[in-house]
Design a protein around this motif. Structure first.
Motif, PDB file in Angstrom:
ATOM      1  N   SER B 333      18.439  70.196  55.245  1.00 26.20           N
ATOM      2  CA  SER B 333      19.029  68.952  54.757  1.00 26.20           C
ATOM      3  C   SER B 333      19.809  68.266  55.866  1.00 26.20           C
ATOM      4  N   GLU B 334      20.343  69.073  56.784  1.00 25.35           N
ATOM      5  CA  GLU B 334      20.997  68.483  57.957  1.00 25.35           C
ATOM      6  C   GLU B 334      19.968  67.818  58.864  1.00 25.35           C
ATOM      7  N   THR B 337      19.153  64.574  57.385  1.00 29.98           N
ATOM      8  CA  THR B 337      20.228  63.620  57.661  1.00 29.98           C
ATOM      9  C   THR B 337      20.155  63.104  59.091  1.00 29.98           C
ATOM     10  N   LYS B 656      24.360  69.489  47.126  1.00 30.67           N
ATOM     11  CA  LYS B 656      25.245  70.474  47.755  1.00 30.67           C
ATOM     12  C   LYS B 656      26.362  70.801  46.785  1.00 30.67           C
ATOM     13  N   PRO B 657      26.816  72.032  46.804  1.00 30.77           N
ATOM     14  CA  PRO B 657      27.964  72.317  45.952  1.00 30.77           C
ATOM     15  C   PRO B 657      29.196  71.612  46.509  1.00 30.77           C
ATOM     16  N   ALA B 671      27.354  67.176  45.304  1.00 31.98           N
ATOM     17  CA  ALA B 671      27.354  66.012  46.166  1.00 31.98           C
ATOM     18  C   ALA B 671      26.100  66.046  47.015  1.00 31.98           C
ATOM     19  N   VAL B 673      24.341  64.521  50.770  1.00 32.81           N
ATOM     20  CA  VAL B 673      24.563  63.780  52.005  1.00 32.81           C
ATOM     21  C   VAL B 673      23.481  62.714  52.121  1.00 32.81           C
ATOM     22  N   GLY B 677      24.576  59.630  56.571  1.00 35.91           N
ATOM     23  CA  GLY B 677      25.567  60.657  56.855  1.00 35.91           C
ATOM     24  C   GLY B 677      26.742  60.661  55.903  1.00 35.91           C
ATOM     25  N   GLU B 678      26.814  59.659  55.034  1.00 34.71           N
ATOM     26  CA  GLU B 678      27.912  59.665  54.080  1.00 34.71           C
ATOM     27  C   GLU B 678      27.577  60.525  52.863  1.00 34.71           C
ATOM     28  N   VAL B 679      28.613  60.806  52.110  1.00 37.05           N
ATOM     29  CA  VAL B 679      28.444  61.713  50.986  1.00 37.05           C
ATOM     30  C   VAL B 679      28.491  60.921  49.684  1.00 37.05           C
ATOM     31  N   ALA B 680      27.572  61.186  48.785  1.00 36.15           N
ATOM     32  CA  ALA B 680      27.624  60.588  47.456  1.00 36.15           C
ATOM     33  C   ALA B 680      27.801  61.699  46.437  1.00 36.15           C
TER      34      ALA B 680
END
Lengths: 178, 695
Positions: B333-334, B337, B656-657, B671, B673, B677-680
């Motif tokens: 997932s990184e 991103t 993601k937890p 949440a 990413v 790069g921002e988190v929702a």
């Protein structure tokens, strides 16, 4: 501790310097994973108040603590120039990553253990158990914070230990020093 | 327990599962040689490996079972109900032996069962005595077909340093049959360069034995990684007892290397009169065609080919701790991103080469992600096997005849999900067995086949997997349900309630219509827990029933837990993800409409929809004059609206937890990413509504 031991070992450790509302603090670098720019947070509506929000850290979700609130400083509105220190601490026997907001951080320096003076338990602003000591550097007094203890409750499951000495505590500690 | 034993126990349990499956098949087709062989093979493996790992009790018991199944294999014992029931009992014992062999109860159980073998199963006295060391059965078996193997054994130079004595290995081979070895010394360096701790020699070995290739490979099992070992069958006959061959081979071995090709040439000219060395020739012998070594073992064990294919497939799989797969998914997932960042960057830089690279990278990262997600999927088959046993046992206990039919068992689900499905499915099955399927007499009277049927059908439904559990039992009576619901205060007298709503009551805590509480089910706890478990997996559950015809429970589950289809929305400056499967409709809505609304209920499409204004609840300043949206989501059987600023679009979210610290709230389940790069945050709609409506 025996004096000889301190003198012979003469251990030096690295500390990272940071500023919060005009005060200078330091944290042992062993707790610090990285320094990030505080560009954007994702705030958590209805989340705990001391939690500024979450950010992406290496693809995982990193909670960021509002350090100003934690240290009893005036609330800060504009975080555009702020930095986040990413800390790794142990809470309830688990490794936890945690971000703390700071105004700026511009130096890492080496300090001999013997140069660290104890933080006076009386007449100070903060509780002594959260401060590992004080060092004098370039004419400033720098508090060395212990993030392990200070943020233990944040990283754990409970909320709200208070670093500020309240009156009750202050008198209590006065008694102890007498 | 050390790691090795733990992995043995793991493997043993898998073996037992396959045995249970074989027994259940055997029950319907008592002559199925394949299943009998499976049973035999399981006992054999347990015996061998059990002894290796120090499970002595287990090993000696399975030895008896193996002998018993040997009788079955050879037709001296029938695979009847008696035997199958007995084997089921012995499986239970084996599980206990794996768990705690010293337990007193286990010990008495073992004695009883051993006794039973002796008394019940006919040809008891013809069995051989148990062997002191049951790892390899060397002498107990009748002399099988003697074949001749060629083995080239080149030990690694450092083999002595590891404490291995190559000669012992040769000794072990010699025990298995006739042996002829040829030592090669041509690799020994001159004296100056000779290191006394090294091994420079190697061997060509001819072995005539009734053992199969696996046995030979086992001899070398601890040295096979470092040493070169070639094993090839060169003849279906015992060449070593052929006088002509012996003469030839001795002279050959003196002068040159022995290769399988040369041996072939040699054997081709030999004649094999029927009934010479071979004790039980099974086929007409024509030319000598050596089997390629990789071929399935030529067995005197008579294991059918299919089993071997399975075995080989097993060897090609690797056990990986699921934590590692989780980690892999995190990294991927990184990667996704980073790829989004790269895409963003390259769009702003007109560099064709960079754009090329970005495109390639995008493709690869997508493949990588799909691949990694695929690794986490396992067929639902793995838990259904366990249910077959459950149905078998329970139906017997209750004197009912029930057949469990499973279809679509190859349907795959995320591993973590499959584990969490076991309890809810078991509960549903128990309900069917206990309350659903009628006793045989009652079925006869109702004109149904005496044998009841429970069918578990699994299938893909778009991005979901549907599991349907239906029985052809008595079903539920709506009138009775209503009565119970009223008695328990779930509904008031005179209240209108649709049959769908009525059936949903079954999932409420404390609801049970069973007249008597049985050991299996009917205590009124369960279906609510089942529903909760399924909802924790982001799934849904529904029930259909018809009196006299049966009951069907439908479970709908998302394919994976870690990736969801979501709707990316804006509330203020923040973005959130709503799980797509909850979203029913999206309406534009004006501020005027909101102002006019009374009691937070808005009218859309002639529907009165209660809503929550997220802009207000999330304490965002509503400054823009742009249009707002109302997202209608399912809330149980009702619907509910969220007022938000805008909808960005569909979004595949890797969930993601939220870290422990952020979990101190309930309305967000995780949440994700985003590409930039921002988190929702991912909204848990049910909990969100609960929070805003009930507080």
């Amino acid at each position: 501790m025996e004096k000889e031991a301190v003198e012979t070992v003469e251990r030096k450790q690295h500390y990272i310097l940071f500023y919060l509302a005009g005060e200078i603090f330091a944290i042992n670098v062993k707790y610090v994973l990285r320094v990030l720019e505080a560009t954007t947070f994702t705030k958590i509506p209805k989340g705990p108040s001391f939690l500024k929000g979450v950010v992406n850290f290496n693809g995982s979700v990193l909670p960021v603590v509002d350090t100003y609130l934690k240290l009893g400083m005036p609330a800060k509105k504009d975080f555009r120039k702020s930095l986040i220190l990413v800390l790794n601490i142990t809470a309830e026997e688990k490794n936890v990553n945690l971000g703390i907001l700071v105004d700026d951080s511009d130096d890492v320096f080496e300090v001999k253990d013997s140069d660290i003076k104890p933080y006076p338990a009386t007449g100070s602003k903060y509780k002594v158990e959260y401060v590992d000591g004080v060092i004098e550097r370039k004419g400033n007094f720098i508090l060395i914070l212990n993030p392990q203890k200070l943020f233990a409750t944040e990283a754990g499951t409970e909320i709200g230990n208070n670093i500020l000495l309240d009156k009750e505590n202050q008198t209590e500690q006065d008694d102890q020093t007498e | 327990m050390d790691d090795l034993s733990a992995s043995f126990v793991n493997e043993a349990n898998e073996l037992l599962e396959s045995l249970e499956e074989a027994l259940l098949k055997l029950e319907n087709h008592p002559d199925d040689q394949e299943e009998i062989n499976t049973a035999f093979r399981v006992m054999h493996s347990l015996k061998g490996t059990g002894a290796m790992f120090g499970f002595e009790e287990l090993s000696s018991f399975t030895h008896e079972m193996e002998s018993l199944y040997d009788l079955v294999r050879t037709g001296k014992q029938k695979a009847d109900k008696n035997l199958i029931d007995f084997t089921f009992k012995s499986i239970d014992l084996i599980r206990r032996l794996l768990d705690n062999p010293k337990d007193e109860e286990t010990q008495t159980m073992e004695k009883e069962l051993l006794n039973e073998i002796k008394t019940k199963f006919s040809a008891g006295e013809t069995r051989e005595k148990p062997e002191p060391l049951p790892v390899h059965k060397t002498k107990e078996k009748k002399k099988g077909n003697q074949v001749t193997w060629y083995i080239r054994f080149e030990p690694h130079r450092d083999i002595l340093k590891n404490g291995t004595r190559p000669l012992y290995l040769l000794d072990e081979l010699a025990d298995a049959g006739g042996i002829k070895t040829f030592l090669h010394t041509d690799n020994i360096p001159d004296f100056k360069h000779l290191n006394v701790e090294n091994t420079y020699v190697y061997w060509d070995i001819l072995l005539s034995s009734d053992k199969d290739e696996n046995f030979l490979r086992d001899v070398f099992i601890f040295v096979e990684d470092e040493s070169r070992i070639e094993i090839e069958k060169i003849s279906e006959h015992n060449l070593l007892s052929h006088p002509e061959f012996e003469k030839q081979i001795t002279s050959l071995g003196l002068h040159e290397n022995i290769t399988p090709e040369k041996l072939q040439q040699l054997t081709a000219v030999l004649s094999f009169p029927e009934k010479t060395e071979v004790e039980e020739p099974e086929e007409e012998i024509t030319g000598e065609q050596p089997e390629p070594p990789k071929e399935v073992k030529q067995d005197q064990e008579e294991v059918p080919d299919k089993e071997d294919v399975q075995k080989r497939i097993l060897h090609e799989t690797v056990r990986v701790p699921s934590a590692k797969l989780d980690e892999l998914l995190d990294i991927i997932s990184e990667v996704v991103t980073t790829q989004a960042r790269l895409g963003h960057y390259s769009r702003h830089h007109e560099d064709p080469e960079l754009q090329d690279i970005t495109e390639d990278y995008e493709k690869l990262s997508r493949q990588l992600r799909e691949n990694a997600l695929g690794m986490r999927l396992i067929p639902i088959y793995t838990i259904l096997i366990r249910f077959k046993r459950l149905v078998h046992d329970l139906s017997r206990e209750m004197n009912k005849e029930i057949r469990l039919k499973t279809t679509g068992t190859e349907t795959e689900l995320d591993k973590s999900m499959i584990e969490k499905l076991y309890d809810p499915l078991m509960h549903i099955l128990r309900n069917s067995i206990d309350h659903g399927i009628e006793p045989p007499e009652e079925r006869k009277k109702a004109g149904k086949p005496v044998q009841g049927l429970i069918h578990i059908g699994t299938s893909y439904q778009g991005a979901f997997v549907q599991i349907k559990i239906s029985d052809d039992g008595r079903g539920m009576d709506e009138k009775e349900l209503k009565k119970v619901a009223m008695e328990k205060g779930f509904i008031q007298p005179g209240m209108e309630i649709s049959s769908k709503e009525l059936l949903q009551l079954i999932f409420r805590p404390g609801f049970s219509t069973s007249k008597k509480v049985s050991k299996i089910s009917g205590r009124g706890v369960g279906m609510d827990v089942v529903k909760k478990n399924i909802e924790d997996l982001r799934g849904s559950i529904e029930l259909e029933t018809e009196k006299g015809k049966g009951t069907t429970v439908k479970i709908l589950l998302p394919l994976t837990l870690s990736i969801i289809d979501g709707l990316l929305i804006h509330v203020g400056n923040n973005r959130y993800i709503l799980p797509m499967n909850n979203v029913k409709q999206v309406f534009p809505v004006t501020r005027k409409e909101l102002k006019k609304s009374f009691n937070n209920v808005i009218s859309k499409d002639n529907h009165q929809i209660p809503f929550v204004n997220l802009i207000k609840e999330f304490e965002e300043k509503d400054t823009s004059q742009k249009e707002l949206y109302l997202i209608v989501v399912d809330y149980g059987k009702k619907e509910m609206g969220f007022v938000i600023n805008s909808v960005e679009g569909k979004y595949q979210a890797v969930i993601k937890p939220l870290s422990r610290l952020a979990q101190k709230q309930e309305i967000f389940s995780g949440a994700s990413v985003l590409g930039d790069g921002e988190v929702a945050l991912v909204i848990d709609t049910n909990k969100m509504i609960d929070k805003f409506i009930n507080t």
